[in-house]
Motif scaffolding. Structure first.
Motif, PDB file in Angstrom:
ATOM      1  N   ALA A  30       0.835  -1.206   0.000  1.00  0.00           N
ATOM      2  CA  ALA A  30       0.000   0.000   0.000  1.00  0.00           C
ATOM      3  C   ALA A  30       0.868   1.255   0.000  1.00  0.00           C
ATOM      4  O   ALA A  30       0.554   2.242  -0.670  1.00  0.00           O
ATOM      5  CB  ALA A  30      -0.937   0.003   1.209  1.00  0.00           C
ATOM      6  N   GLY A  75       0.867   4.257  -2.652  1.00  0.00           N
ATOM      7  CA  GLY A  75       0.736   5.649  -2.255  1.00  0.00           C
ATOM      8  C   GLY A  75       1.855   6.514  -2.798  1.00  0.00           C
ATOM      9  O   GLY A  75       1.639   7.652  -3.217  1.00  0.00           O
ATOM     10  N   PHE A 105      -4.096   8.825   3.052  1.00  0.00           N
ATOM     11  CA  PHE A 105      -3.469   7.573   2.650  1.00  0.00           C
ATOM     12  C   PHE A 105      -2.185   7.337   3.439  1.00  0.00           C
ATOM     13  O   PHE A 105      -1.941   6.235   3.937  1.00  0.00           O
ATOM     14  CB  PHE A 105      -3.176   7.570   1.146  1.00  0.00           C
ATOM     15  N   ALA A 150      -3.017   6.327   7.001  1.00  0.00           N
ATOM     16  CA  ALA A 150      -3.483   4.932   7.031  1.00  0.00           C
ATOM     17  C   ALA A 150      -2.307   3.981   6.897  1.00  0.00           C
ATOM     18  O   ALA A 150      -2.195   3.001   7.642  1.00  0.00           O
ATOM     19  CB  ALA A 150      -4.495   4.693   5.913  1.00  0.00           C
ATOM     20  N   ASN A 151      -1.409   4.272   5.983  1.00  0.00           N
ATOM     21  CA  ASN A 151      -0.276   3.388   5.748  1.00  0.00           C
ATOM     22  C   ASN A 151       0.667   3.342   6.942  1.00  0.00           C
ATOM     23  O   ASN A 151       1.153   2.268   7.329  1.00  0.00           O
ATOM     24  CB  ASN A 151       0.466   3.818   4.475  1.00  0.00           C
ATOM     25  N   HIS A 187      -1.055   1.358   9.643  1.00  0.00           N
ATOM     26  CA  HIS A 187      -1.098  -0.030   9.197  1.00  0.00           C
ATOM     27  C   HIS A 187       0.235  -0.715   9.513  1.00  0.00           C
ATOM     28  O   HIS A 187       0.264  -1.807  10.091  1.00  0.00           O
ATOM     29  CB  HIS A 187      -1.394  -0.045   7.703  1.00  0.00           C
ATOM     30  N   CYS A 224      -7.553   1.975   9.447  1.00  0.00           N
ATOM     31  CA  CYS A 224      -6.786   2.112   8.204  1.00  0.00           C
ATOM     32  C   CYS A 224      -7.672   1.890   6.985  1.00  0.00           C
ATOM     33  O   CYS A 224      -7.550   2.603   5.984  1.00  0.00           O
ATOM     34  CB  CYS A 224      -5.618   1.137   8.195  1.00  0.00           C
ATOM     35  N   TYR A 242      -7.941   4.409   3.962  1.00  0.00           N
ATOM     36  CA  TYR A 242      -7.554   3.966   2.617  1.00  0.00           C
ATOM     37  C   TYR A 242      -8.721   4.154   1.646  1.00  0.00           C
ATOM     38  O   TYR A 242      -8.551   4.650   0.531  1.00  0.00           O
ATOM     39  CB  TYR A 242      -7.167   2.487   2.613  1.00  0.00           C
TER      40      TYR A 242
END
Length: 117
Positions: free
Chosen positions: A24, A28, A45, A48-49, A52, A83, A87
């Motif tokens: 991911a 991104g 994003f 979230a990454n 994550h 996340c 995402y």
């Protein structure tokens, strides 16, 4: 589920989650560069990454706590909610799942606390 079995399952889930976090992150880094995405969506994003990846690593620790199934389940559900909703909004632009993020954040906090049990 026995502690040893739960530990193995959580360890494997952590590995898969970490691999997905890296994939991911690559998306991104490369996917947003070639689009006219809003800066806010790119920031969502990246957040979230980051979470994550952090929580994929936390799952490795959860695999070795006294309650690996509980901690691992809470962390995995928290990552999915927190996340996943970020995402989703970052990729689609649809804020429809944004109310799920605080639930996910709460699950992540409780997952960390479960490792202390």
């Amino acid at each position: 589920m026995t502690a040893m079995t739960a530990s193995r399952v959580v360890t494997r889930l952590a590995g898969v989650s970490g691999a997905l976090a890296v994939a991911a992150g690559a998306y991104g880094a490369h996917g947003f560069r070639r689009s006219d995405r809003d800066d806010y969506l790119k920031e969502l994003f990246e957040t979230a990454n980051k979470y994550h990846m952090y929580h994929s690593l936390a799952m490795l620790g959860a695999a070795h706590c006294r309650k690996p199934a509980l901690a691992g389940t809470l962390l995995l559900a928290g990552m999915g909610c927190f996340c996943g909703s970020l995402y989703h909004q970052a990729i689609t632009g649809d804020p429809g799942l944004r109310k799920v993020a605080p639930i996910g954040g709460t699950l992540l906090i409780v997952g960390w606390a479960a490792m202390a049990l």
